[in-house]
Structures are given as C-alpha cells and as structure tokens.
Design an enzyme around this catalytic site. Sequence first.
Site, PDB file in Angstrom:
ATOM      1  N   LYS A  76      27.524  12.438  57.377  1.00  7.46           N
ATOM      2  CA  LYS A  76      26.064  12.446  57.232  1.00  7.46           C
ATOM      3  C   LYS A  76      25.503  13.583  58.050  1.00  7.46           C
ATOM      4  O   LYS A  76      25.809  13.703  59.246  1.00  7.46           O
ATOM      5  CB  LYS A  76      25.505  11.096  57.739  1.00  7.46           C
ATOM      6  CG  LYS A  76      24.004  10.959  57.562  1.00  7.46           C
ATOM      7  CD  LYS A  76      23.639  10.452  56.190  1.00  7.46           C
ATOM      8  CE  LYS A  76      22.187  10.693  55.831  1.00  7.46           C
ATOM      9  NZ  LYS A  76      21.916  12.029  55.220  1.00  7.46           N
TER      10      LYS A  76
ATOM     11  N   GLN B  13      26.233  16.443  65.296  1.00  5.94           N
ATOM     12  CA  GLN B  13      25.841  15.333  64.429  1.00  5.94           C
ATOM     13  C   GLN B  13      26.738  14.100  64.646  1.00  5.94           C
ATOM     14  O   GLN B  13      26.275  12.971  64.534  1.00  5.94           O
ATOM     15  CB  GLN B  13      25.925  15.807  62.974  1.00  5.94           C
ATOM     16  CG  GLN B  13      25.127  14.993  61.990  1.00  5.94           C
ATOM     17  CD  GLN B  13      23.655  15.348  61.958  1.00  5.94           C
ATOM     18  OE1 GLN B  13      23.314  16.511  61.930  1.00  5.94           O
ATOM     19  NE2 GLN B  13      22.795  14.357  61.959  1.00  5.94           N
TER      20      GLN B  13
ATOM     21  N   LYS C 292      25.284  12.354  67.734  1.00  2.00           N
ATOM     22  CA  LYS C 292      23.918  11.914  67.440  1.00  2.00           C
ATOM     23  C   LYS C 292      23.942  10.680  66.529  1.00  2.00           C
ATOM     24  O   LYS C 292      23.261   9.682  66.779  1.00  2.00           O
ATOM     25  CB  LYS C 292      23.168  13.046  66.738  1.00  2.00           C
ATOM     26  CG  LYS C 292      21.733  12.747  66.390  1.00  2.00           C
ATOM     27  CD  LYS C 292      21.147  13.793  65.444  1.00  2.00           C
ATOM     28  CE  LYS C 292      21.350  15.186  65.987  1.00  2.00           C
ATOM     29  NZ  LYS C 292      20.543  16.187  65.246  1.00  2.00           N
TER      30      LYS C 292
ATOM     31  N   LYS D  44      27.737  18.519  58.226  1.00  2.00           N
ATOM     32  CA  LYS D  44      26.605  19.443  58.089  1.00  2.00           C
ATOM     33  C   LYS D  44      26.978  20.488  57.059  1.00  2.00           C
ATOM     34  O   LYS D  44      28.166  20.706  56.791  1.00  2.00           O
ATOM     35  CB  LYS D  44      26.333  20.128  59.440  1.00  2.00           C
ATOM     36  CG  LYS D  44      24.949  20.722  59.552  1.00  2.00           C
ATOM     37  CD  LYS D  44      23.885  19.708  59.938  1.00  2.00           C
ATOM     38  CE  LYS D  44      22.498  20.303  59.869  1.00  2.00           C
ATOM     39  NZ  LYS D  44      21.468  19.422  60.433  1.00  2.00           N
TER      40      LYS D  44
ATOM     41  N   GLY E 190      18.039  17.214  54.362  1.00  2.00           N
ATOM     42  CA  GLY E 190      17.451  18.533  54.592  1.00  2.00           C
ATOM     43  C   GLY E 190      17.699  19.038  56.006  1.00  2.00           C
ATOM     44  O   GLY E 190      18.233  18.333  56.858  1.00  2.00           O
ATOM     45  N   ASP E 191      17.345  20.275  56.217  1.00  2.00           N
ATOM     46  CA  ASP E 191      17.346  20.912  57.544  1.00  2.00           C
ATOM     47  C   ASP E 191      16.504  22.171  57.354  1.00  2.00           C
ATOM     48  O   ASP E 191      15.685  22.216  56.417  1.00  2.00           O
ATOM     49  CB  ASP E 191      18.791  21.240  57.987  1.00  2.00           C
ATOM     50  CG  ASP E 191      18.880  21.659  59.465  1.00  2.00           C
ATOM     51  OD1 ASP E 191      18.930  20.782  60.326  1.00  2.00           O
ATOM     52  OD2 ASP E 191      18.886  22.875  59.749  1.00  2.00           O
TER      53      ASP E 191
ATOM     54  N   THR F  71      11.790  12.919  62.339  1.00  2.00           N
ATOM     55  CA  THR F  71      12.391  13.707  63.425  1.00  2.00           C
ATOM     56  C   THR F  71      11.323  14.075  64.455  1.00  2.00           C
ATOM     57  O   THR F  71      11.524  13.915  65.665  1.00  2.00           O
ATOM     58  CB  THR F  71      13.076  14.966  62.862  1.00  2.00           C
ATOM     59  OG1 THR F  71      13.935  14.566  61.784  1.00  2.00           O
ATOM     60  CG2 THR F  71      13.880  15.675  63.921  1.00  2.00           C
TER      61      THR F  71
ATOM     62  N   ASN G 298       9.042  21.283  59.262  1.00  2.00           N
ATOM     63  CA  ASN G 298       8.994  19.825  59.146  1.00  2.00           C
ATOM     64  C   ASN G 298       8.948  19.134  60.521  1.00  2.00           C
ATOM     65  O   ASN G 298       8.078  18.298  60.778  1.00  2.00           O
ATOM     66  CB  ASN G 298      10.210  19.341  58.342  1.00  2.00           C
ATOM     67  CG  ASN G 298      10.346  17.842  58.367  1.00  2.00           C
ATOM     68  OD1 ASN G 298      11.112  17.307  59.165  1.00  2.00           O
ATOM     69  ND2 ASN G 298       9.581  17.148  57.547  1.00  2.00           N
TER      70      ASN G 298
ATOM     71  N   SER H  84      17.144   8.444  57.888  1.00  2.00           N
ATOM     72  CA  SER H  84      17.990   8.677  56.712  1.00  2.00           C
ATOM     73  C   SER H  84      18.904   7.473  56.480  1.00  2.00           C
ATOM     74  O   SER H  84      19.134   7.061  55.340  1.00  2.00           O
ATOM     75  CB  SER H  84      18.849   9.933  56.896  1.00  2.00           C
ATOM     76  OG  SER H  84      18.131  11.085  56.546  1.00  2.00           O
TER      77      SER H  84
HETATM   78  P1  NDP Z   1      11.927  23.980  58.699  1.00  2.00           P
HETATM   79  O1  NDP Z   1      12.623  24.946  57.835  1.00  2.00           O
HETATM   80  O2  NDP Z   1      10.992  23.004  58.116  1.00  2.00           O
HETATM   81  O3  NDP Z   1      11.162  24.754  59.867  1.00  2.00           O
HETATM   82  C1  NDP Z   1      11.837  25.617  60.732  1.00  2.00           C
HETATM   83  C2  NDP Z   1      10.829  26.269  61.655  1.00  2.00           C
HETATM   84  O4  NDP Z   1      11.546  26.988  62.661  1.00  2.00           O
HETATM   85  C3  NDP Z   1       9.943  27.277  60.945  1.00  2.00           C
HETATM   86  O5  NDP Z   1       8.716  27.333  61.600  1.00  2.00           O
HETATM   87  C4  NDP Z   1      10.720  28.580  61.128  1.00  2.00           C
HETATM   88  O6  NDP Z   1       9.900  29.720  61.092  1.00  2.00           O
HETATM   89  C5  NDP Z   1      11.306  28.387  62.510  1.00  2.00           C
HETATM   90  N1  NDP Z   1      12.575  29.112  62.610  1.00  2.00           N
HETATM   91  C6  NDP Z   1      13.682  28.902  61.868  1.00  2.00           C
HETATM   92  N2  NDP Z   1      14.642  29.773  62.194  1.00  2.00           N
HETATM   93  C7  NDP Z   1      14.124  30.529  63.153  1.00  2.00           C
HETATM   94  C8  NDP Z   1      14.623  31.621  63.913  1.00  2.00           C
HETATM   95  N3  NDP Z   1      15.870  32.087  63.721  1.00  2.00           N
HETATM   96  N4  NDP Z   1      13.810  32.154  64.857  1.00  2.00           N
HETATM   97  C9  NDP Z   1      12.549  31.668  65.044  1.00  2.00           C
HETATM   98  N5  NDP Z   1      12.020  30.650  64.348  1.00  2.00           N
HETATM   99  C10 NDP Z   1      12.795  30.098  63.424  1.00  2.00           C
HETATM  100  O7  NDP Z   1      13.123  23.228  59.505  1.00  2.00           O
HETATM  101  P2  NDP Z   1      13.065  21.820  60.254  1.00  2.00           P
HETATM  102  O8  NDP Z   1      11.736  21.628  60.883  1.00  2.00           O
HETATM  103  O9  NDP Z   1      13.605  20.795  59.343  1.00  2.00           O
HETATM  104  O10 NDP Z   1      14.167  22.042  61.391  1.00  2.00           O
HETATM  105  C11 NDP Z   1      13.848  22.583  62.677  1.00  2.00           C
HETATM  106  C12 NDP Z   1      14.961  22.240  63.660  1.00  2.00           C
HETATM  107  O11 NDP Z   1      15.097  20.812  63.766  1.00  2.00           O
HETATM  108  C13 NDP Z   1      16.358  22.756  63.324  1.00  2.00           C
HETATM  109  O12 NDP Z   1      17.041  23.051  64.511  1.00  2.00           O
HETATM  110  C14 NDP Z   1      17.010  21.554  62.671  1.00  2.00           C
HETATM  111  O13 NDP Z   1      18.418  21.612  62.750  1.00  2.00           O
HETATM  112  C15 NDP Z   1      16.450  20.438  63.538  1.00  2.00           C
HETATM  113  N6  NDP Z   1      16.479  19.109  62.959  1.00  2.00           N
HETATM  114  C16 NDP Z   1      15.851  18.844  61.766  1.00  2.00           C
HETATM  115  C17 NDP Z   1      15.854  17.579  61.247  1.00  2.00           C
HETATM  116  C18 NDP Z   1      15.074  17.218  60.028  1.00  2.00           C
HETATM  117  O14 NDP Z   1      14.968  16.023  59.753  1.00  2.00           O
HETATM  118  N7  NDP Z   1      14.501  18.165  59.304  1.00  2.00           N
HETATM  119  C19 NDP Z   1      16.624  16.499  61.900  1.00  2.00           C
HETATM  120  C20 NDP Z   1      17.157  16.840  63.199  1.00  2.00           C
HETATM  121  C21 NDP Z   1      17.102  18.108  63.671  1.00  2.00           C
HETATM  122  P3  NDP Z   1       9.823  30.586  59.745  1.00  2.00           P
HETATM  123  O15 NDP Z   1       9.004  29.767  58.785  1.00  2.00           O
HETATM  124  O16 NDP Z   1       9.186  31.851  60.168  1.00  2.00           O
HETATM  125  O17 NDP Z   1      11.238  30.774  59.279  1.00  2.00           O
END
Ligand code: NDP
Length: 448
Positions: free
Chosen positions: A92, A113, A116, A128, A167-168, A212, A243, A379
């Site tokens: 997962k 993961q 977690k 992943k 998603g991620d 999250t 997100n 999830s």
């Molecule tokens: P999204 O794609 O929805 O958002 C990612 C955000 O981070 C955007 O604002 C993006 O900016 C920014 N970002 C991504 N890559 C970079 C980078 N290299 N440098 C600077 N900014 C960056 O992703 P999520 O919100 O889903 O995920 C964010 C984090 O949370 C990740 O680490 C993910 O692994 C973790 N996570 C997510 C979960 C989930 O349920 N979605 C669960 C647990 C952890 P821009 O739009 O400019 O790219």
Amino acid sequence: MSVLGYIEDVYAEICRRNPTESEFHQAVAEVLHSLAPALHAHPEYLESRIIERLCEPERQIVFRIPWVDDHGDVRVNRGFRVEFSSALGPYKGGLRFHPSVNLGIVKFLGFEQIFKNALTGMAIGGGKGGADFDPKGRSDGEVMRFCQSFMTELHRHLGERTDVPAGDIGVGSREIGFLFGQYKRITNRFEAGVLTGKPVAWGGSHVRTEATGYGAVYFAQEMLATRGKTLDGRRAVVSGSGNVAVYAIEKVQALGGSVVACSDSSGYVVDENGIDLDLLKEVKEIRRARLSAYVEARPTARFSDRGTVFDVPCDVALPCATQNELGEQDAVALVKNGVLAVAEGANMPCTPEAVGIFREADVLFGPGKAANAGGVATSALEMRQNASRDQWTFAETEDRLATVMRQIHAQSRAAAETYGGAPDDYVLGANITGFLRVAEAMTAHGIV
Ligand code: NDP
C-alpha cells in the site's frame, strides 16, 4: 559484534549494493539509527536477518510507458512500482508523477511507507510507485493517455488483496479516475478496493482528500498539548500548496490558528491576513496556475522567490511539499524565530541536519511517518468501506482519523520512553513501534 557495529555494517552494505540512491540511504539511516534499543531487546531479530530482509524490496517493477501527445508525437516515460513489504497486508502506498522520480526516490518512499503503515495499526504492507512524467502544462487528454498506458502495464501487478496504490505528488482525483477506468476496462472488474483516493461519488471515502493535511495538524495539536499549548491564536507556515498543504491550512484555520504563508516550486506567498483558502484552491486546483497568481487577486499579499517560506516567523511549521525541502539554514531561521513545533506533512521534508537542530533546540518534531500517516490510514478506511460496500459519513470518518492520529502519537511517545529515549523523541518512538509490528509478523511467516 555489538548491535551498533552490526547496524553500521548493514548500512554500509546497503549503500554499496544500491549506489546513487541517496534518498533511500537517508531513509534507511534514519530508521536503522533508531533501532539499536529494539535489537538489544530482541537479539533473535539479528539472527533472522530481519533488517537485511526489510531493506530489500520484495519486488521492484520498472517499465516503459509509451504515449502520444496532443501534437501526435510519441513520448516515452519510465514507470516504477516497488512492492516493499507484504508482512502486514497488501502493498500500500501512492503513485508520484514528477520529473524527478527515479528508483531511489520510489524506494525511499516505499521504505518509509512500511513503518508508517505499520504505525496505523491497520492491515497494510508498504509499497510506492510513480513515473518521471510531468503533468504540468499537459492537457486532460494527454494525462488520460499517459495514465492509460501506465495502467496497461501496472494492472497485472495490482489487486485489492495484492497491491493497492493511491495518489501522491502529481496524482490527484483526476489521475486516479483515469487509472481506475483503465484498470476496470482491462480486467472487466469493478474492483473498487484496488485504488484509493477515489472521488466519493464512485467508491471513495469521505475525508480521504483531506486526511493527510488534517492528520498532520492533529499530530501537531497532540504534540503541543504535551506542553500545555494549543493551536488557537498561533501563527503557522505551510510549505507546498497541493493536496496535503491545502487541507493542513484548512484545519489550522478551523482550530483557530492563522496560516500566514505557503509555497509552490516557484516561490512563496505571505499573507498576514491569513491565506485565503478559496482563492488558493481556485489558483492551484482549478486553474492549475503558479502561486504568483494568488497575489494578483490579493494585492495585500506578497510573493517572493528569494529564500524559503520557512524564513517567515511562525509558531508552527508544516512542511507539506517534498523531500529535503527544509535544510539546516531553514531550521536555524525557524528556531531563531521561536518555532514551537514542526510536523512533517510531506515525506522526509526535513534534512537530518535540520532535525538535529530542532532536537537540540527542544522544538517538538513530528516525523512524516507518524505525522502524515492520516492519509494512508484513511485509505485503509476506504478499503474497508469498499470491502463492505458501505460508505460512512464525513463526521464518522473524521472521528476515526482523529482517533488513529491520537493513537500514533501516544504509542510513539510510549515506545520512545520504553526504549530509553525522551517521550518526545517521536523519531525513535515511531521507528521502533513500526519496526516491532513488522518484525513480529515477518518472524511468524518464516524466512520468505
Ligand atoms: P501535490 O502534487 O498535491 O502538491 C505538491 C506540492 O509540493 C505542490 O505545491 C508543489 O509545487 C510542491 N512541490 C512538489 N515538488 C516540489 C519540489 N521539487 N520543490 C518544491 N516544491 C515542490 O502533492 P501532495 O500534496 O499529495 O504531496 C505532498 C507531500 O506529501 C509529498 O511529500 C507526498 O509524498 C506527501 N504525502 C502525501 C500524501 C497524500 O495523501 N497525498 C500522503 C502522505 C504523504 P508545484 O505545484 O510548483 O509543483
């Protein structure tokens, strides 16, 4: 050999066998350095080589994703799925679509993961995946064709009892819809539990979208409560505007705090009146625009691409963007400005140096595998609803999420103390709690 010597040897061997995977090395180092007291208490885990087995994925799938863009040109991307551990349940973990994705990044995320998912107390293993595809600037049609090609290969490895992605970064409800549609078409099965993060209208769970971000804020709230503090009236900064970030902002505001800054990969916005969430969602989710568009609609706010969002003074920092985004300099700035608590909404956003600075300054620090576990926990709740063909209300699901986060917090504190650390050493407590659950199951299953 001493336990510490054994850990150093295992770590050196992992680095030797997986060269160039620096993020994976970093994630392994953090976990292994927490495990010495657990291995002292369980010497049998040394003999059965649990650590070496845990650090080697059960299966790694790397595949070609050919697709055709809107101009009729053929494109080729690389896809990954690392099925790391099925000791506690089906693999997962999410899928990330971002140009930076490579095997080392997917392995670090999959490794995190495992622990977690174990921490949630639910029956889910760790995995992943993703691709080096950049959805930015791509039309819906291009994203759909890419997702279809991705799933055409990946579907043979998935199943609601085998491997369940979500998603991620770069994979939200639009991509989950396209991926699910192709899975359904190829298999001729409406197997709702094969993907999570589905919209509520066709098999998704209430609160999964928010989980999250909400969960990270609950975790911060629990940490603050141990020092007699609350979020009410506090200033917060959140990195990212995707997100996790959006719903972290929403929950901080609901609990009486004010989020004065957030970011994306182009820079950050400071809004002393508090981030206007409706405007942020419109800019990032509907228009899929750059964050600078926020200040065009709100001239009292300012946009900056110098320094980082962590330069903005705050009581609580929630890094919710990506790995290693918060370094030593950021940590020094946060401490200097009097930060009380840092909770990782993203995976491994703080570098080891930054974490060291927080601990030295007695700043409460919630590591991602504990603080952002609310997403995968919800999830698992989505899988449970799919299995029983049921759908719970928003309030009931949020209640369950809050309970899981409280439990993770309490169990991490208790384990840290039991194994000789300070109760607020959440890194130690989370790593040991997750490890012991997985190790017990692996031992019961024999050498497999
Ligand atoms: P999204 O794609 O929805 O958002 C990612 C955000 O981070 C955007 O604002 C993006 O900016 C920014 N970002 C991504 N890559 C970079 C980078 N290299 N440098 C600077 N900014 C960056 O992703 P999520 O919100 O889903 O995920 C964010 C984090 O949370 C990740 O680490 C993910 O692994 C973790 N996570 C997510 C979960 C989930 O349920 N979605 C669960 C647990 C952890 P821009 O739009 O400019 O790219």
